[in-house]
Design a protein around this motif. Structure first.
Motif, mmCIF file in Angstrom:
data_model
loop_
_atom_site.group_PDB
_atom_site.id
_atom_site.type_symbol
_atom_site.label_atom_id
_atom_site.label_comp_id
_atom_site.label_asym_id
_atom_site.label_seq_id
_atom_site.Cartn_x
_atom_site.Cartn_y
_atom_site.Cartn_z
ATOM 1 N N GLY A 172 0.824 -1.198 0.000
ATOM 2 C CA GLY A 172 0.000 0.000 0.000
ATOM 3 C C GLY A 172 0.854 1.242 0.000
ATOM 4 O O GLY A 172 2.043 1.198 0.353
ATOM 5 N N ASP A 173 0.256 2.363 -0.399
ATOM 6 C CA ASP A 173 1.034 3.589 -0.575
ATOM 7 C C ASP A 173 0.566 4.751 0.279
ATOM 8 O O ASP A 173 1.131 5.842 0.202
ATOM 9 N N ASP A 174 -0.461 4.549 1.098
ATOM 10 C CA ASP A 174 -1.121 5.688 1.725
ATOM 11 C C ASP A 174 -1.184 5.533 3.236
ATOM 12 O O ASP A 174 -0.963 4.449 3.791
ATOM 13 N N ALA A 175 -1.535 6.644 3.905
ATOM 14 C CA ALA A 175 -1.648 6.622 5.360
ATOM 15 C C ALA A 175 -2.694 5.619 5.829
ATOM 16 O O ALA A 175 -2.528 4.983 6.876
ATOM 17 N N ALA A 176 -3.775 5.456 5.054
ATOM 18 C CA ALA A 176 -4.824 4.515 5.441
ATOM 19 C C ALA A 176 -4.337 3.072 5.425
ATOM 20 O O ALA A 176 -4.926 2.202 6.075
ATOM 21 N N ASP A 177 -3.250 2.799 4.692
ATOM 22 C CA ASP A 177 -2.715 1.441 4.626
ATOM 23 C C ASP A 177 -1.896 1.075 5.855
ATOM 24 O O ASP A 177 -1.591 -0.101 6.072
ATOM 25 N N GLU A 178 -1.536 2.069 6.660
ATOM 26 C CA GLU A 178 -0.707 1.803 7.825
ATOM 27 C C GLU A 178 -1.402 0.898 8.841
ATOM 28 O O GLU A 178 -0.748 0.127 9.550
ATOM 29 N N LYS A 179 -2.717 0.961 8.909
ATOM 30 C CA LYS A 179 -3.440 0.094 9.840
ATOM 31 C C LYS A 179 -3.345 -1.367 9.413
ATOM 32 O O LYS A 179 -3.367 -2.268 10.250
ATOM 33 N N ALA A 180 -3.227 -1.592 8.103
ATOM 34 C CA ALA A 180 -3.023 -2.958 7.622
ATOM 35 C C ALA A 180 -1.604 -3.422 7.927
ATOM 36 O O ALA A 180 -1.391 -4.560 8.386
ATOM 37 N N PHE A 181 -0.630 -2.556 7.698
ATOM 38 C CA PHE A 181 0.754 -2.922 8.011
ATOM 39 C C PHE A 181 0.912 -3.272 9.495
ATOM 40 O O PHE A 181 1.680 -4.168 9.846
ATOM 41 N N ALA A 182 0.195 -2.543 10.340
ATOM 42 C CA ALA A 182 0.323 -2.754 11.783
ATOM 43 C C ALA A 182 -0.197 -4.121 12.228
ATOM 44 O O ALA A 182 0.132 -4.572 13.336
ATOM 45 N N GLN A 183 -0.988 -4.779 11.394
ATOM 46 C CA GLN A 183 -1.549 -6.088 11.741
ATOM 47 C C GLN A 183 -0.639 -7.242 11.333
ATOM 48 O O GLN A 183 -0.946 -8.403 11.627
ATOM 49 N N LEU A 184 0.471 -6.959 10.679
ATOM 50 C CA LEU A 184 1.342 -8.008 10.170
ATOM 51 C C LEU A 184 2.309 -8.488 11.253
ATOM 52 O O LEU A 184 2.728 -7.729 12.125
ATOM 53 N N SER A 185 2.687 -9.773 11.165
ATOM 54 C CA SER A 185 3.627 -10.355 12.126
ATOM 55 C C SER A 185 4.237 -11.623 11.527
ATOM 56 O O SER A 185 3.821 -12.071 10.450
ATOM 57 N N GLY A 186 5.185 -12.199 12.218
ATOM 58 C CA GLY A 186 5.784 -13.450 11.769
ATOM 59 C C GLY A 186 6.408 -13.337 10.389
ATOM 60 O O GLY A 186 7.200 -12.441 10.114
ATOM 61 N N ASN A 187 6.031 -14.265 9.506
ATOM 62 C CA ASN A 187 6.542 -14.257 8.131
ATOM 63 C C ASN A 187 5.735 -13.337 7.211
ATOM 64 O O ASN A 187 5.980 -13.326 5.995
ATOM 65 N N ASP A 188 4.774 -12.598 7.758
ATOM 66 C CA ASP A 188 4.045 -11.622 6.952
ATOM 67 C C ASP A 188 5.022 -10.583 6.396
ATOM 68 O O ASP A 188 6.063 -10.301 7.009
ATOM 69 N N VAL A 189 4.669 -9.998 5.256
ATOM 70 C CA VAL A 189 5.528 -9.000 4.620
ATOM 71 C C VAL A 189 4.707 -7.755 4.303
ATOM 72 O O VAL A 189 3.711 -7.828 3.576
ATOM 73 N N GLY A 190 5.120 -6.602 4.838
ATOM 74 C CA GLY A 190 4.491 -5.320 4.535
ATOM 75 C C GLY A 190 5.396 -4.502 3.638
ATOM 76 O O GLY A 190 6.591 -4.373 3.907
ATOM 77 N N ILE A 191 4.817 -3.941 2.572
ATOM 78 C CA ILE A 191 5.605 -3.206 1.585
ATOM 79 C C ILE A 191 4.940 -1.862 1.330
ATOM 80 O O ILE A 191 3.838 -1.796 0.777
ATOM 81 N N ARG A 192 5.607 -0.798 1.720
ATOM 82 C CA ARG A 192 5.119 0.557 1.452
ATOM 83 C C ARG A 192 5.565 0.971 0.051
ATOM 84 O O ARG A 192 6.743 0.869 -0.295
ATOM 85 N N VAL A 193 4.620 1.450 -0.742
ATOM 86 C CA VAL A 193 4.916 1.900 -2.097
ATOM 87 C C VAL A 193 5.049 3.423 -2.069
ATOM 88 O O VAL A 193 4.081 4.136 -1.800
ATOM 89 N N GLY A 194 6.250 3.932 -2.328
ATOM 90 C CA GLY A 194 6.454 5.375 -2.319
ATOM 91 C C GLY A 194 6.912 5.898 -0.973
ATOM 92 O O GLY A 194 7.313 5.154 -0.075
ATOM 93 N N ASP A 195 6.825 7.232 -0.826
ATOM 94 C CA ASP A 195 7.360 7.879 0.362
ATOM 95 C C ASP A 195 6.336 7.914 1.486
ATOM 96 O O ASP A 195 5.247 7.369 1.374
ATOM 97 N N GLY A 196 6.693 8.584 2.583
ATOM 98 C CA GLY A 196 5.801 8.698 3.733
ATOM 99 C C GLY A 196 6.239 7.806 4.879
ATOM 100 O O GLY A 196 6.860 6.757 4.674
#
Length: 267
Positions: free
Chosen positions: A203-227
């Motif tokens: 995800g690329d936006d501030a609203a995607d941060e809540k999804a990133f915060a739910q990741l753990s273990g072998n999960d992978v979070g990838i921010r697209v762009g800056d911020g």
């Protein structure tokens, strides 16, 4: 195709070998380049093509989680049925609403639509009002910086302060919802429904941060762009989204065809 960061390539290896993979991503700014007007944001052809191939792999679930209304997301993305669609930041799933608005919420939504639409029109703002089934969004990307700041201030102190209204701000958009929903909760619902043993989210936006915060273990979070982000990895632009999808497709296809995969899945 651009090269991916070495740390991301390393993280994709255990992810690709999980018994049931969930790959989810945002729409605007991730699967589709950001556009000045919402209706102009068409998905990247290569990204969609690779996502389609991942979606039909065994023991693999794919999804797009967007702030867009579900109907608009489906019409604009034209994604196949194998890709699950989630709209309105998780309030609308392709199998139906997760949260059906109650009479009070319906009245509140009607007031939001009226006040926000009238307010933007009254000040002759170039902002675009998007009315959704459970929320109202104002896209201010066409406004001059000073005009956007003034408009956002009026919206935050006006309808944004009403009891029962939830405000979400993203890249050149502010949204007012009458139901509790966010992308983190939506990702949890998808994980549970799919029985996923690991998740990747882009995800690329501030609203995607809540999804990133739910990741753990072998999960992978990838921010697209800056911020600012809590995601462990960062890439730039849709071309690198395609490269990420492609690398994951290649690694998972190879693993699923191996004897190790069949053993891991049946254990």
């Amino acid at each position: 195709m651009p090269a991916l960061p070495a740390d991301l390539l390393d993280a994709l290896v255990p992810l690709a070998r999980t018994p049931h993979l969930l790959l989810a991503c945002d729409y605007d700014g991730t699967l589709a380049p950001v556009a000045a007007r919402p209706e102009q944001a068409v998905p990247d052809r290569e990204a969609v093509a690779v996502l389609r191939r991942i979606a039909v792999l065994p023991d693999t679930t794919t999804a797009v989680i967007s702030g867009r209304a579900l109907r608009d997301l489906a019409l604009l993305s034209r994604l196949p049925g194998e890709v699950r669609l989630v709209g309105s930041h998780g309030a609308e799933f392709d199998a139906g609403f997760v949260h059906e608005p109650r009479p009070r919420e319906q009245r509140l939504l009607a007031d939001l639509r009226r006040v926000i639409t009238d307010g933007v029109a009254r000040y002759s703002s170039p902002a675009v009002v998007e009315v959704k089934p459970l929320s109202v969004a104002v896209h201010h990307g066409r406004c001059r910086p000073q005009e956007a700041r003034w408009l956002l201030a009026q919206l935050r102190t006006g309808p944004g302060g009403w009891e029962g209204v939830r405000v979400t701000e993203g890249r050149r958009v502010i949204e007012f919802s009458v139901v509790p929903a966010d992308k983190g909760k939506a990702l949890d619902v998808l994980r549970h429904r799919a029985g996923a043993t690991a998740v990747a989210f882009l995800g690329d936006d501030a609203a995607d941060e809540k999804a990133f915060a739910q990741l753990s273990g072998n999960d992978v979070g990838i921010r697209v762009g800056d911020g600012d982000t809590v995601a462990a990895h960062r890439i730039e632009g849709t071309a690198m989204v395609v490269a990420t999808f492609t690398a994951l497709l290649e690694q998972r296809t190879a693993w699923l065809s191996s004897g190790f995969a069949r053993t891991a899945i049946t254990e």
